[in-house]
Scaffold this motif. Structure first.
Motif, PDB file in Angstrom:
ATOM      1  N   THR A 177      79.545 -13.552  41.905  1.00  0.00           N
ATOM      2  CA  THR A 177      78.200 -13.556  42.488  1.00  0.00           C
ATOM      3  C   THR A 177      77.918 -14.901  43.146  1.00  0.00           C
ATOM      4  OG1 THR A 177      77.411 -12.013  40.802  1.00  0.00           O
ATOM      5  CG2 THR A 177      75.746 -13.272  41.998  1.00  0.00           C
ATOM      6  N   GLU A 178      78.307 -15.980  42.464  1.00  0.00           N
ATOM      7  CA  GLU A 178      78.090 -17.310  43.035  1.00  0.00           C
ATOM      8  C   GLU A 178      78.883 -17.485  44.329  1.00  0.00           C
ATOM      9  OE1 GLU A 178      78.039 -21.980  41.563  1.00  0.00           O
ATOM     10  OE2 GLU A 178      79.036 -20.457  40.335  1.00  0.00           O
ATOM     11  N   LEU A 179      80.124 -16.989  44.362  1.00  0.00           N
ATOM     12  CA  LEU A 179      80.911 -17.059  45.596  1.00  0.00           C
ATOM     13  C   LEU A 179      80.255 -16.258  46.719  1.00  0.00           C
ATOM     14  CD1 LEU A 179      84.545 -16.685  44.182  1.00  0.00           C
ATOM     15  CD2 LEU A 179      83.517 -18.746  45.165  1.00  0.00           C
ATOM     16  N   SER A 180      79.696 -15.096  46.354  1.00  0.00           N
ATOM     17  CA  SER A 180      79.049 -14.248  47.369  1.00  0.00           C
ATOM     18  C   SER A 180      77.781 -14.893  47.898  1.00  0.00           C
ATOM     19  CB  SER A 180      78.729 -12.875  46.767  1.00  0.00           C
ATOM     20  OG  SER A 180      79.904 -12.236  46.304  1.00  0.00           O
ATOM     21  N   GLN A 181      77.044 -15.577  47.004  1.00  0.00           N
ATOM     22  CA  GLN A 181      75.803 -16.217  47.439  1.00  0.00           C
ATOM     23  C   GLN A 181      76.060 -17.283  48.496  1.00  0.00           C
ATOM     24  OE1 GLN A 181      74.339 -17.326  43.460  1.00  0.00           O
ATOM     25  NE2 GLN A 181      72.497 -16.126  43.880  1.00  0.00           N
ATOM     26  N   GLY A 182      77.215 -17.930  48.437  1.00  0.00           N
ATOM     27  CA  GLY A 182      77.536 -18.962  49.408  1.00  0.00           C
ATOM     28  C   GLY A 182      77.860 -18.416  50.787  1.00  0.00           C
ATOM     29  N   GLN A 183      77.987 -17.095  50.906  1.00  0.00           N
ATOM     30  CA  GLN A 183      78.378 -16.500  52.172  1.00  0.00           C
ATOM     31  C   GLN A 183      77.268 -15.684  52.828  1.00  0.00           C
ATOM     32  OE1 GLN A 183      82.262 -14.556  52.004  1.00  0.00           O
ATOM     33  NE2 GLN A 183      82.752 -15.685  50.131  1.00  0.00           N
ATOM     34  N   VAL A 184      76.063 -15.662  52.191  1.00  0.00           N
ATOM     35  CA  VAL A 184      74.966 -14.889  52.769  1.00  0.00           C
ATOM     36  C   VAL A 184      73.709 -15.748  52.801  1.00  0.00           C
ATOM     37  CG1 VAL A 184      75.916 -12.702  51.932  1.00  0.00           C
ATOM     38  CG2 VAL A 184      74.232 -13.924  50.545  1.00  0.00           C
ATOM     39  N   ASP A 185      72.768 -15.356  53.638  1.00  0.00           N
ATOM     40  CA  ASP A 185      71.478 -16.034  53.716  1.00  0.00           C
ATOM     41  C   ASP A 185      70.694 -15.731  52.445  1.00  0.00           C
ATOM     42  OD1 ASP A 185      69.040 -17.085  54.270  1.00  0.00           O
ATOM     43  OD2 ASP A 185      68.634 -15.848  56.048  1.00  0.00           O
ATOM     44  N   SER A 186      70.241 -16.788  51.732  1.00  0.00           N
ATOM     45  CA  SER A 186      69.550 -16.585  50.461  1.00  0.00           C
ATOM     46  C   SER A 186      68.234 -15.827  50.629  1.00  0.00           C
ATOM     47  CB  SER A 186      69.286 -17.939  49.792  1.00  0.00           C
ATOM     48  OG  SER A 186      68.447 -18.744  50.612  1.00  0.00           O
ATOM     49  N   GLU A 187      67.650 -15.849  51.850  1.00  0.00           N
ATOM     50  CA  GLU A 187      66.380 -15.158  52.089  1.00  0.00           C
ATOM     51  C   GLU A 187      66.581 -13.721  52.561  1.00  0.00           C
ATOM     52  OE1 GLU A 187      63.513 -16.414  51.270  1.00  0.00           O
ATOM     53  OE2 GLU A 187      64.558 -18.210  50.575  1.00  0.00           O
ATOM     54  N   SER A 188      67.813 -13.329  52.787  1.00  0.00           N
ATOM     55  CA  SER A 188      68.075 -11.953  53.223  1.00  0.00           C
ATOM     56  C   SER A 188      67.946 -11.005  52.041  1.00  0.00           C
ATOM     57  CB  SER A 188      69.481 -11.851  53.821  1.00  0.00           C
ATOM     58  OG  SER A 188      70.458 -12.075  52.807  1.00  0.00           O
ATOM     59  N   THR A 189      67.901  -9.712  52.351  1.00  0.00           N
ATOM     60  CA  THR A 189      67.806  -8.705  51.272  1.00  0.00           C
ATOM     61  C   THR A 189      68.996  -8.809  50.341  1.00  0.00           C
ATOM     62  OG1 THR A 189      66.572  -7.199  52.730  1.00  0.00           O
ATOM     63  CG2 THR A 189      67.640  -6.241  50.779  1.00  0.00           C
ATOM     64  N   LEU A 190      70.199  -8.928  50.911  1.00  0.00           N
ATOM     65  CA  LEU A 190      71.393  -9.057  50.086  1.00  0.00           C
ATOM     66  C   LEU A 190      71.350 -10.338  49.251  1.00  0.00           C
ATOM     67  CD1 LEU A 190      74.150  -8.085  49.180  1.00  0.00           C
ATOM     68  CD2 LEU A 190      75.147  -9.170  51.223  1.00  0.00           C
ATOM     69  N   GLY A 191      70.847 -11.424  49.865  1.00  0.00           N
ATOM     70  CA  GLY A 191      70.746 -12.688  49.129  1.00  0.00           C
ATOM     71  C   GLY A 191      69.823 -12.568  47.932  1.00  0.00           C
ATOM     72  N   ARG A 192      68.690 -11.870  48.119  1.00  0.00           N
ATOM     73  CA  ARG A 192      67.758 -11.694  46.989  1.00  0.00           C
ATOM     74  C   ARG A 192      68.369 -10.790  45.918  1.00  0.00           C
ATOM     75  NH1 ARG A 192      64.012 -11.553  51.315  1.00  0.00           N
ATOM     76  NH2 ARG A 192      63.989  -9.268  51.286  1.00  0.00           N
ATOM     77  N   TYR A 193      69.118  -9.786  46.337  1.00  0.00           N
ATOM     78  CA  TYR A 193      69.790  -8.935  45.357  1.00  0.00           C
ATOM     79  C   TYR A 193      70.775  -9.750  44.518  1.00  0.00           C
ATOM     80  CZ  TYR A 193      68.020  -4.689  47.635  1.00  0.00           C
ATOM     81  OH  TYR A 193      67.233  -3.694  48.136  1.00  0.00           O
ATOM     82  N   LEU A 194      71.523 -10.622  45.197  1.00  0.00           N
ATOM     83  CA  LEU A 194      72.497 -11.446  44.471  1.00  0.00           C
ATOM     84  C   LEU A 194      71.803 -12.400  43.498  1.00  0.00           C
ATOM     85  CD1 LEU A 194      75.027 -12.273  47.336  1.00  0.00           C
ATOM     86  CD2 LEU A 194      75.416 -10.789  45.364  1.00  0.00           C
ATOM     87  N   GLN A 195      70.624 -12.898  43.875  1.00  0.00           N
ATOM     88  CA  GLN A 195      69.862 -13.756  42.964  1.00  0.00           C
ATOM     89  C   GLN A 195      69.470 -12.983  41.707  1.00  0.00           C
ATOM     90  OE1 GLN A 195      66.546 -15.422  45.097  1.00  0.00           O
ATOM     91  NE2 GLN A 195      67.850 -16.390  46.662  1.00  0.00           N
TER      92      GLN A 195
END
Length: 525
Positions: A177-195
């Motif tokens: 999850t941490e690796l994925s967070q580094g590859q997406v915008d934290s404010e995007s829908t996917l970024g919020r899901y990963l959070q």
């Protein structure tokens, strides 16, 4: 002719007194009290096949005869189909029975009484029905500790086998999850899901950590600690969180050192404090009192944990919250992972039990209720300082450490093993003590990382004053960074921290012995 009605108020008062009594008597004493109330020769709790769970005989019989009612098949059949606490007579009226069930398991038991003359009559039924229910409820709350502890230990063993695998899975989830967070915008829908995934995984990791406290049983030798320091540190921590919890603390500073790890005891107190804050909505009072006690073998049988006869410190923690209802109290510990709070898993008490069990301690738990807050008595073993090696020659030791807890515990240990100790917390105080006229020291025991002036710099100043001075330096691996080649590090012995009390005393004795100075220095690093 029916007998006179039994007054139910003595039965009510009797069980009410048991509920409020800190030292609850064992079941045979409860049964004896019931026998006296009903003028019975024998009373007991049996299974439907007649095999006794608990029995008390007042007629001097060592081995009670089987209950005759167990052969009355029509009576047993009627009990099996009856409502809970419905009472039954035998044909002669000598036996009075009531069917009841264990609250936590639903297993039916027969509460019975035998009175040959005068026989029981219809007037006795209501009082006996109440007594039976109260007796079974009391028994559920005071299940023999051996059986309850076996259940807890079996659960701990199963838990320990599971948390390792769950921990590995959570590590993988958190890592990717941490690796994925580094590859997406934290404010995007996917970024919020990963959070959200990371947050849930961290919460799961915290549960695993607490389950580990419950299930871990291996024990390393713990550095003896001072209870008052741990309690006051937790008090300061909670007050720093802007809590409204009120405190009443009576923990004498002269209590003996305890044989438990400081971090472990801090976790125990943290769990209890959290429960108190939740129970009182952070508006109540927590009373913490401590005293030294000598526990007997009889005491050990009434304490949940790994208690053996000997010296302990009893730590009583009492809140003024609502306590637990009778139904909730019956499930505590018996229903593993039970909690009276929504979205909780009852881990607090299990963590406390698991840590105390690991360090050969134990607890008594009193759920309170009816406006009386819950309380807990913790029993923590006293550190056996008399079993440590004796220091030869009654040496004079100058002890220098800026941690007040370690300074006091080191001082007590050294004095218990024959040393005369001058304890100070700064290099300046050490220099002043060493240079006092007519004062001499056989050893200076100092931490490498002292504030303002380091332990090594202090050592060099003392050597300028007294070239024959002897030192033992205490260090952690990180504290040697950049100074491993210092002349004093090579010249004098080192004691790596953390250490247990035996290693500590042995290192002091080695540092006092000139012939072993160099050898100790090599082994210390």
């Amino acid at each position: 002719m029916p007998t006179a009605a039994v007054d139910a108020s003595p039965v009510l008062n009797y069980f009410h007194s048991l509920e409020n009594h800190a030292e609850r008597p064992p079941t045979p004493e409860v049964l004896r009290g019931l026998a006296e109330l009903f003028e019975a020769t024998r009373v007991g709790i049996s299974k439907l096949d007649g095999s006794p769970a608990e029995t008390i005989n007042l007629n001097g019989l060592v081995s009670p005869a089987p209950a005759p009612w167990q052969n009355d098949h029509s009576l047993i059949l009627s009990m099996q189909t009856s409502l809970t606490a419905k009472t039954h007579h035998d044909k002669q009226g000598a036996w009075l029975m009531s069917l009841a069930a264990e609250p936590q398991a639903g297993e039916p038991f027969v509460c019975w009484a035998f009175r040959p003359r005068p026989a029981f009559g219809d007037a006795d039924r209501s009082a006996w029905a109440f007594a039976s229910q109260a007796l079974l409820r009391w028994r559920a709350q005071n299940e023999p500790y051996a059986a309850l502890q076996q259940r807890l230990e079996s659960t701990a063993l199963l838990t320990s086998r599971l948390i390792h695998d769950f921990g590995n899975h959570l590590t993988g989830i958190m890592g990717f999850t941490e690796l994925s967070q580094g590859q997406v915008d934290s404010e995007s829908t996917l970024g919020r899901y990963l959070q959200e995934v990371m947050l849930s995984a961290k919460q799961g990791a915290d549960w695993i950590r607490r389950l580990h406290f419950f299930s871990r049983r291996g024990q390393n030798a713990a550095w003896p600690i001072l209870l008052s320091g741990i309690v006051h540190a937790e008090q300061a921590r909670v007050r720093g969180s802007e809590s409204n919890l009120r405190w009443h603390v009576n923990v004498p500073i002269d209590l003996p050192l305890l044989a438990i790890d400081a971090a472990a005891l801090q976790t125990v107190l943290s769990e209890i404090i959290t429960n108190t804050r939740e129970a009182t909505r952070d508006q109540g009072t927590l009373t913490i009192e401590a005293r030294k006690v000598e526990l007997t073998e009889k005491d050990a049988r009434t304490i949940l944990g790994a208690i053996t006869p000997g010296a302990y410190v009893e730590l009583r923690c009492q809140d003024d919250g609502p306590g637990f209802s009778a139904e909730a109290a019956a499930k505590l510990f018996h229903d593993i992972f039970f909690s009276s709070k929504p979205r909780h898993r009852g881990l607090g008490l299990l963590v406390v039990y698991g840590i105390l069990q690991r360090f050969r301690g134990g607890l008594r738990w009193h759920p309170g209720g009816q406006g009386r807050g819950a309380s807990m008595q913790l029993y923590i073993p006293v550190a056996q300082l008399d079993k440590l090696p004796q220091l030869s020659g009654s040496p004079d030791v100058l002890l220098v450490h800026d941690d007040p807890q370690l300074l006091e515990s080191m001082r007590r240990i050294l004095e218990a093993r024959g040393a005369r100790v001058t304890a100070v917390n700064t290099a300046a105080a050490a220099l002043s003590a060493y240079q006092t006229p007519k004062q001499s020291f056989d050893l200076v025991l100092a931490d490498v990382l002292l504030p303002n002036v380091s332990g090594l710099e202090m050592g060099r100043k003392l050597l300028d004053w007294d070239p024959r001075a002897k030192f033992l330096f205490v260090y952690s691996q990180s504290s040697l960074h950049g100074i491993a080649d210092d002349e004093l590090i090579k010249r004098f012995p080192l004691l790596r921290w953390p250490a247990d009390a035996t290693t500590f005393v042995q290192a002091v004795q080695t540092a006092l012995t000139p012939a072993k100075k160099s050898e100790s220095g090599k082994s210390g690093r």
